[in-house]
Design a protein around this motif. Structure first.
Motif, PDB file in Angstrom:
ATOM      1  N   PHE A 105      -4.973   4.499  -0.717  1.00  0.00           N
ATOM      2  CA  PHE A 105      -3.546   3.471  -1.040  1.00  0.00           C
ATOM      3  C   PHE A 105      -3.873   2.275  -0.853  1.00  0.00           C
ATOM      4  O   PHE A 105      -3.152   1.308  -1.550  1.00  0.00           O
ATOM      5  CB  PHE A 105      -2.630   4.084   0.003  1.00  0.00           C
TER       6      PHE A 105
ATOM      7  N   VAL B 285      -4.266  10.009  -5.775  1.00  0.00           N
ATOM      8  CA  VAL B 285      -3.219   9.281  -5.111  1.00  0.00           C
ATOM      9  C   VAL B 285      -2.244   8.907  -6.171  1.00  0.00           C
ATOM     10  O   VAL B 285      -0.659   8.753  -5.743  1.00  0.00           O
ATOM     11  CB  VAL B 285      -3.706   8.295  -4.137  1.00  0.00           C
TER      12      VAL B 285
ATOM     13  N   THR C 225      11.214  11.572  -8.778  1.00  0.00           N
ATOM     14  CA  THR C 225      12.274  12.020  -8.345  1.00  0.00           C
ATOM     15  C   THR C 225      13.346  12.440  -9.486  1.00  0.00           C
ATOM     16  O   THR C 225      13.909  13.568  -9.051  1.00  0.00           O
ATOM     17  CB  THR C 225      12.856  11.677  -7.003  1.00  0.00           C
TER      18      THR C 225
ATOM     19  N   ARG D 175       0.754  -1.222   0.041  1.00  0.00           N
ATOM     20  CA  ARG D 175      -0.081  -0.142  -0.084  1.00  0.00           C
ATOM     21  C   ARG D 175       0.954   1.448  -0.235  1.00  0.00           C
ATOM     22  O   ARG D 175       0.229   2.325  -0.429  1.00  0.00           O
ATOM     23  CB  ARG D 175      -1.102  -0.017   1.180  1.00  0.00           C
ATOM     24  N   SER D 176       2.130   1.175   0.720  1.00  0.00           N
ATOM     25  CA  SER D 176       2.745   2.513   0.679  1.00  0.00           C
ATOM     26  C   SER D 176       3.652   2.474  -0.711  1.00  0.00           C
ATOM     27  O   SER D 176       4.792   3.611  -0.733  1.00  0.00           O
ATOM     28  CB  SER D 176       3.689   2.498   1.840  1.00  0.00           C
ATOM     29  N   TYR D 177       3.505   1.761  -1.492  1.00  0.00           N
ATOM     30  CA  TYR D 177       4.551   1.744  -2.689  1.00  0.00           C
ATOM     31  C   TYR D 177       3.686   1.776  -4.003  1.00  0.00           C
ATOM     32  O   TYR D 177       2.882   0.872  -4.110  1.00  0.00           O
ATOM     33  CB  TYR D 177       5.424   0.190  -2.573  1.00  0.00           C
TER      34      TYR D 177
ATOM     35  N   GLU E  32       4.670   3.401   7.151  1.00  0.00           N
ATOM     36  CA  GLU E  32       4.551   2.286   7.975  1.00  0.00           C
ATOM     37  C   GLU E  32       5.268   2.368   9.061  1.00  0.00           C
ATOM     38  O   GLU E  32       6.247   3.205   9.246  1.00  0.00           O
ATOM     39  CB  GLU E  32       4.701   1.207   6.960  1.00  0.00           C
TER      40      GLU E  32
ATOM     41  N   TRP F  68       5.292  11.826 -16.346  1.00  0.00           N
ATOM     42  CA  TRP F  68       5.754  10.544 -15.385  1.00  0.00           C
ATOM     43  C   TRP F  68       4.707   9.590 -15.822  1.00  0.00           C
ATOM     44  O   TRP F  68       3.800   9.346 -15.879  1.00  0.00           O
ATOM     45  CB  TRP F  68       5.239  11.139 -13.952  1.00  0.00           C
TER      46      TRP F  68
ATOM     47  N   GLU G 202       9.435  10.202  -0.144  1.00  0.00           N
ATOM     48  CA  GLU G 202       8.299   9.552  -0.677  1.00  0.00           C
ATOM     49  C   GLU G 202       8.615   8.377  -1.451  1.00  0.00           C
ATOM     50  O   GLU G 202       7.759   7.497  -1.423  1.00  0.00           O
ATOM     51  CB  GLU G 202       7.327  10.586  -1.235  1.00  0.00           C
ATOM     52  N   LYS G 203       9.690   8.416  -2.046  1.00  0.00           N
ATOM     53  CA  LYS G 203      10.108   7.410  -2.877  1.00  0.00           C
ATOM     54  C   LYS G 203      10.580   5.930  -2.088  1.00  0.00           C
ATOM     55  O   LYS G 203      10.432   4.971  -2.537  1.00  0.00           O
ATOM     56  CB  LYS G 203      11.255   8.028  -3.599  1.00  0.00           C
TER      57      LYS G 203
ATOM     58  N   LEU H 174      -5.781   7.261   2.972  1.00  0.00           N
ATOM     59  CA  LEU H 174      -5.136   5.702   3.290  1.00  0.00           C
ATOM     60  C   LEU H 174      -5.963   4.604   2.475  1.00  0.00           C
ATOM     61  O   LEU H 174      -5.578   3.631   1.824  1.00  0.00           O
ATOM     62  CB  LEU H 174      -5.144   5.507   4.640  1.00  0.00           C
TER      63      LEU H 174
ATOM     64  N   ILE I 147      -0.223   3.792  11.475  1.00  0.00           N
ATOM     65  CA  ILE I 147       0.537   4.534  10.606  1.00  0.00           C
ATOM     66  C   ILE I 147       1.285   5.656  11.339  1.00  0.00           C
ATOM     67  O   ILE I 147       0.706   6.246  12.417  1.00  0.00           O
ATOM     68  CB  ILE I 147      -0.550   5.361   9.723  1.00  0.00           C
TER      69      ILE I 147
ATOM     70  N   GLY J 106      10.490  14.191  -1.959  1.00  0.00           N
ATOM     71  CA  GLY J 106      10.180  13.370  -3.326  1.00  0.00           C
ATOM     72  C   GLY J 106      11.087  12.169  -2.870  1.00  0.00           C
ATOM     73  O   GLY J 106      10.473  11.181  -3.117  1.00  0.00           O
TER      74      GLY J 106
ATOM     75  N   ASN K 146       1.203  12.603  -8.344  1.00  0.00           N
ATOM     76  CA  ASN K 146       1.822  13.134  -7.093  1.00  0.00           C
ATOM     77  C   ASN K 146       1.293  14.415  -6.669  1.00  0.00           C
ATOM     78  O   ASN K 146       0.541  15.052  -7.630  1.00  0.00           O
ATOM     79  CB  ASN K 146       3.295  13.346  -7.594  1.00  0.00           C
TER      80      ASN K 146
ATOM     81  N   VAL L 194       9.953   2.815   0.096  1.00  0.00           N
ATOM     82  CA  VAL L 194       8.956   1.962  -0.102  1.00  0.00           C
ATOM     83  C   VAL L 194       8.098   2.012   1.088  1.00  0.00           C
ATOM     84  O   VAL L 194       6.738   1.994   0.789  1.00  0.00           O
ATOM     85  CB  VAL L 194       9.459   0.563  -0.328  1.00  0.00           C
ATOM     86  N   GLU L 195       8.406   2.188   2.080  1.00  0.00           N
ATOM     87  CA  GLU L 195       7.463   2.072   3.586  1.00  0.00           C
ATOM     88  C   GLU L 195       6.793   3.483   3.839  1.00  0.00           C
ATOM     89  O   GLU L 195       6.412   3.517   4.810  1.00  0.00           O
ATOM     90  CB  GLU L 195       8.013   1.645   4.622  1.00  0.00           C
ATOM     91  N   VAL L 196       7.080   4.531   2.910  1.00  0.00           N
ATOM     92  CA  VAL L 196       6.688   6.026   3.023  1.00  0.00           C
ATOM     93  C   VAL L 196       5.422   6.181   2.018  1.00  0.00           C
ATOM     94  O   VAL L 196       5.260   5.715   0.937  1.00  0.00           O
ATOM     95  CB  VAL L 196       7.698   6.913   2.826  1.00  0.00           C
ATOM     96  N   LEU L 197       4.256   6.244   2.775  1.00  0.00           N
ATOM     97  CA  LEU L 197       2.957   6.649   2.164  1.00  0.00           C
ATOM     98  C   LEU L 197       2.823   7.890   1.429  1.00  0.00           C
ATOM     99  O   LEU L 197       2.619   8.056   0.288  1.00  0.00           O
ATOM    100  CB  LEU L 197       1.851   6.591   3.231  1.00  0.00           C
ATOM    101  N   LYS L 198       3.158   9.070   2.322  1.00  0.00           N
ATOM    102  CA  LYS L 198       2.700  10.232   1.580  1.00  0.00           C
ATOM    103  C   LYS L 198       3.713  11.229   2.257  1.00  0.00           C
ATOM    104  O   LYS L 198       4.140  11.283   3.669  1.00  0.00           O
ATOM    105  CB  LYS L 198       1.318  10.934   1.870  1.00  0.00           C
TER     106      LYS L 198
END
Lengths: 590, 200
Positions: free
Chosen positions: B176, B185, A335, A210-212, B17, A348, B72-73, B173, B50, B69, B188, B75-79
């Motif tokens: 997501f 979502v 990015t 979900r976070s990816y 997360e 993108w 956020e890139k 969420l 969260i 950016g 970006n 993997v475990e970051v939502l926003k």
């Protein structure tokens, strides 16, 4: 490296006894963590593993003993060789490269390869053994904090301390490594988790986190804006990079180029996505790229960047880079858009999806006058540089003529694997590529020692294709031990050492920018042919032009690996060159 | 380092997360670029499971947007959001330990504490601990006030900040968690919807 066992060895039975007694019968243990790891690799379609055993990964190697028929484990001579081989495998095949290493020094030896794979977006899953969970943080034998060491050089990493975590961790590892912008993932598994029996349910690959969000939704308004810019452009210019290859979008890219008629130049990792002899392929970008693509970057009116990241070796001085142009940037990684250059239109997305949409919106054109500008510059470059490099009249052999002769023999069908330095620039400039995934080199990180192990991996990844490693006399000595891997596996890799008895690229900089103060660049070599013969690898040394073609033919026709050492001119320089701190338009021909 | 006039305090808010090692993954995004984190707070968010990072740095918007950016890139970051001080409600908490006898003997101190909105948390024979909550200047001001009366210990918490313009993360969420999230979502946030400029 030591492989001594820790003094305490937990027996699987002991661990099983410690499992909760109220476990449902349906959830009875049916596999150890180690067995689960190997079953998951099979489920993920893995056929080859590059690795090196050691104390903390013995349970996985023990399980591997029973999987020998299904998984081809390549025993390398050093973990760095293992990870570069996995990179070569991934780059040649488009699949995820898999590495096994033990804890401590085994794991730290992966770091250079992880950094290389991270900057060059190569999908890898590295599995390292780790000390027992109860010993974490006690400075146990061969314990290193590999998760924190590798955090900056992995796309994702995770430490498994219980067998039950293995399926989900590995499923995520493969999904993350290969999706979106690919990259290396490291999974560190403590020894108790490898030994522990647990209930291994039918394996489910990961398809969503979900976070990816690996794949953005393509927004049509940007494609329309991009098409409008392209359609009104007088001097449009396409730059493409490895994104085209990673996205498996070679056909979509070709269709876009052919309809729009836009001249296209490549970064070294993008080489081969469009065949070298395609009429719209105008050559290589960057510091040692072709004359026209560099000069005309600063004359185009619309610059379309596809799956490339405006590395400093491509852009030269950034504040004088394509200031006159409106830039359209297609990339899967948000990015990268706007990171180094200001983008007029961000597209993108996955170029496999965006390119066909863009192709549909652009008008068919030929831009023939604009093309002639590139041809004009190419004629100048041929005259000033290429002619003498490929068809020299002096006594000494040039690196370029070796590539020229090799092209004649392979006809652009070979996978060319290069190391780092002068020979790399020559190979990228002059090698002919008919197919994608043919140019394997350490681009972003510039890792000397990459080529020999990467070539081994490339051959395992593309067994049907000839694989030729081209390596300098510096780089070969960094990972020469992998000749042992070639010997033991019998893998068929052709090795060309271009020996100029110097660390040539550094020497060139010292000559041009440091008043010829040759500081520690004259490197001695062993007798490579003798070294090869010690590994039962055939070899030949070429010192004169009349022997070159024969030597190359002998190498290519030899059944099995062959090492060809070619003695080339000591002090040749690579030109053209954009000196550091200069704009691409200030590229020098001599 | 030359002074850049457009540098200012930014509040970076990251929804993530709850994962071991993520703090390091985020911290090295700053340290790699030799950027000092001025304040860092990790706490639960409005959604169970969260986590919410509040990070304060002083930089230009260009740098901050690129850092956001990069975070956020992961993997475990939502926003990730970034805001100027004007766009957030923020508070920092401070504790001050002073000798009780001074407070007891000098009425002026008590008045000063009251004026600065301080509240006694603990009163013992030998020392008293006061607490204030507010902006940096406010908590700083009380240090200066108490220094002459024998301030024994001072500590200030990391900044916590609420984004004025945010509607919370609950609906986001749910998006997501969908396999194919909607445009808001999946596209970006760097896209400024008003003038359709890509500002990342």
């Amino acid at each position: 490296m030591l492989n001594n066992e820790p003094t305490t060895i937990a027996e699987p039975e002991a661990l099983a006894a410690a499992a909760p007694s109220d476990m449902e019968e349906a959830l009875a243990p049916n596999a150890t963590g180690a067995v689960a790891v190997l079953n998951i690799l099979l489920a993920e379609g893995v056929d080859t593993i590059f690795g090196y055993p050691g104390g903390a990964i013995i349970p996985i190697y023990d399980a591997l003993y029973d999987f020998k028929d299904q998984l081809n484990h390549v025993l390398v001579r050093h973990e760095q060789g293992g990870i570069h081989a996995a990179q070569g495998y991934a780059r040649a095949s488009g699949r995820v490269g898999v590495v096994f290493a033990t804890s401590g020094p085994g794991a730290t030896n992966l770091v250079t390869g992880l950094a290389d794979a991270q900057i060059d977006s190569t999908p890898l899953v590295c599995i390292t053994g780790q000390v027992f969970a109860h010993l974490l943080g006690t400075d146990a034998f061969q314990e290193t904090d590999i998760i924190n060491i590798t955090t900056p050089v992995t796309k994702w990493n995770y430490q498994v301390t219980k067998a039950e975590e293995i399926p989900e961790a590995l499923a995520k590892a493969f999904y993350i490594a290969r999706s979106g912008r690919p990259g290396p993932v490291l999974i560190d598994i403590t020894k108790n988790a490898q030994l522990q029996p647990f209930h291994f349910a039918p394996y489910k690959p990961c398809t969503h986190i979900r976070s990816y969000r690996p794949k953005p939704i393509v927004r049509t308004e940007y494609l329309q804006q991009a098409a409008a810019l392209i359609n009104q452009a007088q001097r449009p210019f396409v730059l493409w990079g490895q994104g085209v290859i990673l996205g498996a979008a070679e056909q979509e890219f070709k269709a876009f180029i052919e309809k729009s008629g836009i001249p296209a130049a490549w970064t070294i990792l993008g080489a081969g996505a469009l065949p070298t002899n395609h009429p719209l392929n105008v050559g290589m970008l960057g510091m040692h790229g072709n004359y026209g693509p560099n000069v005309l970057t600063n004359e185009c009116d619309v610059l379309i960047a596809i799956g490339m990241r405006f590395d400093d070796r491509v852009t030269g001085r950034l504040d004088k880079y394509a200031r006159q142009a409106q830039i359209i940037h297609l990339d899967i990684d948000p990015t990268e858009i706007g990171k180094n250059v200001t983008t007029a239109v961000p597209v993108w997305g996955d170029c496999k999806e965006t390119l066909p949409l863009l192709t549909a919106l652009v008008e068919a054109k030929s831009h023939s006058e604009w093309h002639q500008r590139f041809q004009g510059y190419m004629a100048e470059e041929v005259d000033a540089v290429i002619k003498d490099e490929l068809f020299p009249t002096g006594e000494e052999l040039t690196m370029g003529e070796v590539l020229q002769q090799l092209n004649e023999l392979t006809q652009g069908e070979a996978v060319i694997v290069t190391d780092v330095g002068q020979h790399q620039m020559v190979a990228c400039r002059y090698a002919r590529f008919n197919h994608s995934r043919s140019n394997i080199t350490s681009g972003g990180l510039g890792t000397m020692g990459f080529a020999l192990p990467a070539a081994i991996g490339a051959k395992f990844g593309a067994a049907e294709r000839p694989v030729v490693a081209i390596i300098g006399d510096g780089g070969i000595q960094m990972t020469i031990q992998e000749l042992g891997t070639i010997m033991q596996t019998g893998v068929d890799v052709k090795i060309i050492i271009l020996n100029n008895r110097f660390l040539g690229m550094v020497r060139q900089w010292q000559e041009l920018f440091h008043t010829r103060r040759y500081s520690f660049v004259d490197i001695a070599s062993p007798d490579y042919v003798t070294v090869a013969s010690g590994y039962h690898i055939a070899g030949q040394r070429v010192e004169a032009r009349e022997d070159l073609a024969y030597g190359l033919r002998q190498m290519l026709e030899h059944p099995g690996s062959f090492l060809l050492e070619v003695m080339v001119a000591k002090e040749n320089n690579i030109f053209p060159m954009v000196p550091q701190g200069c704009s691409v338009a200030e590229i020098r021909l001599r | 380092m030359s002074h850049q006039p457009d540098r200012q305090e930014y509040n970076i808010t990251a929804y993530t997360e709850n994962q071991v090692g993520l703090l390091n993954r985020i911290a090295i995004i700053f340290s790699r670029r030799k950027i000092n984190i001025e304040s860092l707070n990790v706490s639960p968010s409005e959604i169970e499971g969260i986590h919410r990072f509040n990070i304060v740095i002083t930089e230009t918007e260009d740098v901050v947007s690129k850092l956001a950016g990069q975070i956020e890139k992961q993997v475990e970051v939502l926003k990730v959001y970034y805001n100027t001080n004007a766009d957030v409600i923020w508070q920092e908490m401070a504790l001050y330990k002073v000798p009780t006898d001074v407070i007891a003997e000098k009425a002026s101190v008590e008045r000063l504490l009251r004026e600065n909105g301080a509240r006694a948390v603990v009163i013992r024979k030998d020392y008293t601990v006061f607490e204030t909550t507010g902006h940096r200047e406010e908590t700083d001001a009380l240090i200066a006030v108490l220094q002459p009366y024998g301030l024994i210990e001072f500590v200030r918490s990391a900044r916590i900040a609420i984004i004025k313009g945010s509607n919370g993360f609950n609906s986001k969420l749910r998006e997501f968690e969908r396999r194919e999230p909607g445009e808001d979502v999946a596209e970006n946030e760097f896209l400024n919807s008003r003038d359709a400029v890509f500002t990342m």
